[in-house]
Design a protein around this motif. Structure first.
Motif, short mmCIF file in Angstrom:
data_model
loop_
_atom_site.label_atom_id
_atom_site.label_comp_id
_atom_site.label_asym_id
_atom_site.label_seq_id
_atom_site.Cartn_x
_atom_site.Cartn_y
_atom_site.Cartn_z
N LEU A 1 -13.31 -2.44 -11.59
CA LEU A 1 -11.96 -3.01 -11.55
C LEU A 1 -11.87 -4.26 -12.42
N ASP A 2 -12.85 -5.14 -12.34
CA ASP A 2 -12.82 -6.38 -13.11
C ASP A 2 -12.85 -6.12 -14.61
N LYS A 3 -13.60 -5.09 -15.01
CA LYS A 3 -13.67 -4.78 -16.44
C LYS A 3 -12.35 -4.24 -16.96
N TYR A 4 -11.66 -3.42 -16.13
CA TYR A 4 -10.33 -2.93 -16.53
C TYR A 4 -9.34 -4.09 -16.58
N ALA A 5 -9.47 -5.02 -15.64
CA ALA A 5 -8.60 -6.20 -15.65
C ALA A 5 -8.83 -7.02 -16.91
N ASN A 6 -10.09 -7.18 -17.32
CA ASN A 6 -10.40 -7.91 -18.55
C ASN A 6 -9.84 -7.19 -19.76
N PHE A 7 -9.94 -5.85 -19.75
CA PHE A 7 -9.36 -5.06 -20.85
C PHE A 7 -7.86 -5.34 -20.95
N GLY B 1 7.35 -6.35 -7.04
CA GLY B 1 7.67 -4.93 -7.05
C GLY B 1 7.57 -4.32 -8.43
N ILE B 2 8.02 -5.06 -9.44
CA ILE B 2 7.94 -4.57 -10.82
C ILE B 2 6.49 -4.46 -11.28
N LEU B 3 5.69 -5.47 -10.97
CA LEU B 3 4.35 -5.56 -11.56
C LEU B 3 3.27 -4.78 -10.81
N LEU B 4 3.56 -4.35 -9.58
CA LEU B 4 2.47 -3.78 -8.78
C LEU B 4 1.88 -2.51 -9.37
N ASN B 5 2.65 -1.78 -10.18
CA ASN B 5 2.10 -0.55 -10.75
C ASN B 5 1.88 -0.64 -12.25
N LEU B 6 1.83 -1.87 -12.78
CA LEU B 6 1.52 -2.07 -14.20
C LEU B 6 0.22 -1.37 -14.58
N SER C 1 -3.60 -4.26 -10.54
CA SER C 1 -2.45 -5.04 -11.01
C SER C 1 -2.51 -6.47 -10.48
N GLY C 2 -2.85 -6.62 -9.20
CA GLY C 2 -2.96 -7.96 -8.62
C GLY C 2 -4.04 -8.79 -9.28
N THR C 3 -5.15 -8.15 -9.63
CA THR C 3 -6.23 -8.86 -10.32
C THR C 3 -5.80 -9.29 -11.72
N PRO D 1 1.52 -16.46 -4.46
CA PRO D 1 2.52 -15.65 -3.75
C PRO D 1 2.98 -14.42 -4.53
N LEU D 2 2.73 -14.39 -5.85
CA LEU D 2 3.06 -13.21 -6.64
C LEU D 2 1.91 -12.21 -6.66
N TYR D 3 0.69 -12.68 -6.93
CA TYR D 3 -0.39 -11.72 -7.12
C TYR D 3 -1.05 -11.26 -5.82
N TYR D 4 -1.08 -12.13 -4.82
CA TYR D 4 -1.83 -11.81 -3.60
C TYR D 4 -1.28 -10.59 -2.85
N PRO D 5 0.04 -10.49 -2.62
CA PRO D 5 0.54 -9.29 -1.93
C PRO D 5 0.31 -8.00 -2.71
N VAL D 6 0.30 -8.09 -4.03
CA VAL D 6 0.03 -6.92 -4.85
C VAL D 6 -1.44 -6.53 -4.75
N GLN D 7 -2.30 -7.51 -4.85
CA GLN D 7 -3.74 -7.28 -4.83
C GLN D 7 -4.19 -6.58 -3.54
N TYR D 8 -3.55 -6.92 -2.43
CA TYR D 8 -3.96 -6.37 -1.13
C TYR D 8 -2.90 -5.45 -0.53
#
Length: 273
Positions: free
Chosen positions: A3-9, A137-142, A182-184, A194-201
Motif C-alpha cells: 500500500l505504501d509503495k502505491y501511495a508513493n507512486f 466523498g470525492i477523494l475516497l475512491n481516487l 486513498s486516505g494514505t 479530518p479529511l484523510y482519517y475517515p477515508v483511511q479507515y
C-alpha cells in the motif's frame, strides 16, 4: 507492491497545487486573516470563477448571491473554502491518472455522488463542518484510478470478479481496500486529518462502530453503489451493525439523501469537471 509503495507512486505522479498548500499555511497561521485567503485565490481567475459557482450551488444554498471571494470567505469560512479548493483540485488529480481501464466521467460522477450524499447526511445529523464530507466523498475512491494505472492486469482481474462487495474484493486481491490507499495518499499530500482519517479507515468495522464520521461516510458510500449500480447492489445493507452503532438515521432521511444526490450531483459535478 505494498500500500505504501502505491501511495508513493501516486504522490510522485501528482502533487497538490501550490495554492492548496499556501491556503493551508494561511489558515494555520494565527496572524493571518480572511483577506489573506481571498488574495491568494483571487490571483487565479479560473479558480475564482469555479469557487464562486460552487459557493452559489446546492452545496450551501445561501439566500443571497455570493459575488466575491472576500464574501465567500466571510459567509462560508476559511476551512470550507479550503475544502472547495481541494475538491476542485481532485478533478485535476483524477485526470492525471486517466486510464482506458476506467470511464473517467462515470468514476467522477460516482465520486461526486458520494460527496453530495455524505455532506447532506452530515448536515442533517448535525455534524459541524459538514462541507468536509463533500471532499472526503470525492477523494475516497481516487486510488481506483491509481491502481488501474499502476496495475492494469491485476485491476482487470478485480473488475471481472463480481462476488462480494467492492472493498471486500479489493482486500482479497490487493491486500488493502482502495479507500485505505486513498486516505494514505491524502495523508502524504498533507491534507488535514479530518479529511484523510475517515477515508483511511472507512471500511474498518471497529472504527465504524465507534466513530460517527467514519460510519457516516461508509453509509454514504453504500448509498452510492446501491443507487448507481442497482443491478449488483440493490440489496446492500446500508446500516450494518457497526454503522448503526454510531449513526442513528431514520429511513426518511436516507430517502431525502438519495433525492438530494440524484437531483444535485450532475449540477455540482459540471461546475468542477
Amino acid at each position: 507492491m505494498s500500500l505504501d509503495k502505491y501511495a508513493n507512486f501516486a504522490t510522485q505522479s501528482f502533487t497538490l497545487p501550490d495554492i492548496c498548500l499556501r491556503i493551508r499555511d494561511v489558515l494555520d497561521d494565527s496572524h493571518s486573516d480572511s483577506d489573506d485567503i481571498a488574495r491568494l485565490i483571487s490571483v487565479d481567475p479560473s479558480l475564482t470563477a469555479k469557487i464562486l459557482k460552487l459557493a452559489n450551488s446546492a452545496l450551501f444554498r445561501f439566500p443571497a448571491q455570493v459575488d466575491s471571494i472576500s464574501k465567500a470567505v466571510s459567509v462560508i469560512g476559511g476551512e470550507a473554502l479550503y475544502n472547495l479548493v481541494v475538491a476542485e483540485t481532485a478533478n485535476t488529480a483524477f485526470k492525471a491518472f486517466d486510464t482506458p481501464m476506467v470511464r473517467l466521467d462515470d468514476h467522477w460522477q460516482s465520486s461526486v455522488y458520494t460527496g453530495m450524499a455524505a455532506k447532506y447526511l452530515a448536515k442533517t445529523v448535525g455534524i459541524r463542518g459538514s462541507d468536509r464530507f463533500f471532499v472526503t466523498g470525492i477523494l475516497l475512491n481516487l486510488s481506483e484510478l491509481v491502481m488501474a494505472k499502476a496495475e492494469p492486469a491485476l485491476y482487470q482481474q478485480y473488475v471481472q470478479q463480481k462476488k462480494g462487495l467492492p472493498w471486500e474484493r479489493q482486500q482479497a486481491l490487493f491486500g488493502f481496500n482502495f479507500a485505505a490507499l486513498s486516505g494514505t495518499i491524502m495523508e502524504q499530500w498533507q491534507l488535514p486529518m479530518p479529511l484523510y482519517y475517515p477515508v483511511q479507515y472507512l471500511h474498518n468495522e471497529q472504527k465504524q462502530r465507534t466513530e460517527q464520521d467514519i460510519a457516516l461516510l461508509a453509509c454514504a458510500r453504500r448509498v452510492t453503489i446501491r443507487e448507481l449500480k442497482p443491478a449488483e447492489f440493490s440489496n446492500i445493507e446500508l446500516f450494518t451493525p457497526a454503522i448503526a452503532n454510531s449513526l442513528s438515521v431514520e429511513a426518511e432521511i436516507i430517502a431525502n439523501v438519495v433525492t438530494y444526490a440524484n437531483k444535485e450531483t450532475d449540477k455540482v459535478s459540471s461546475l468542477i469537471y
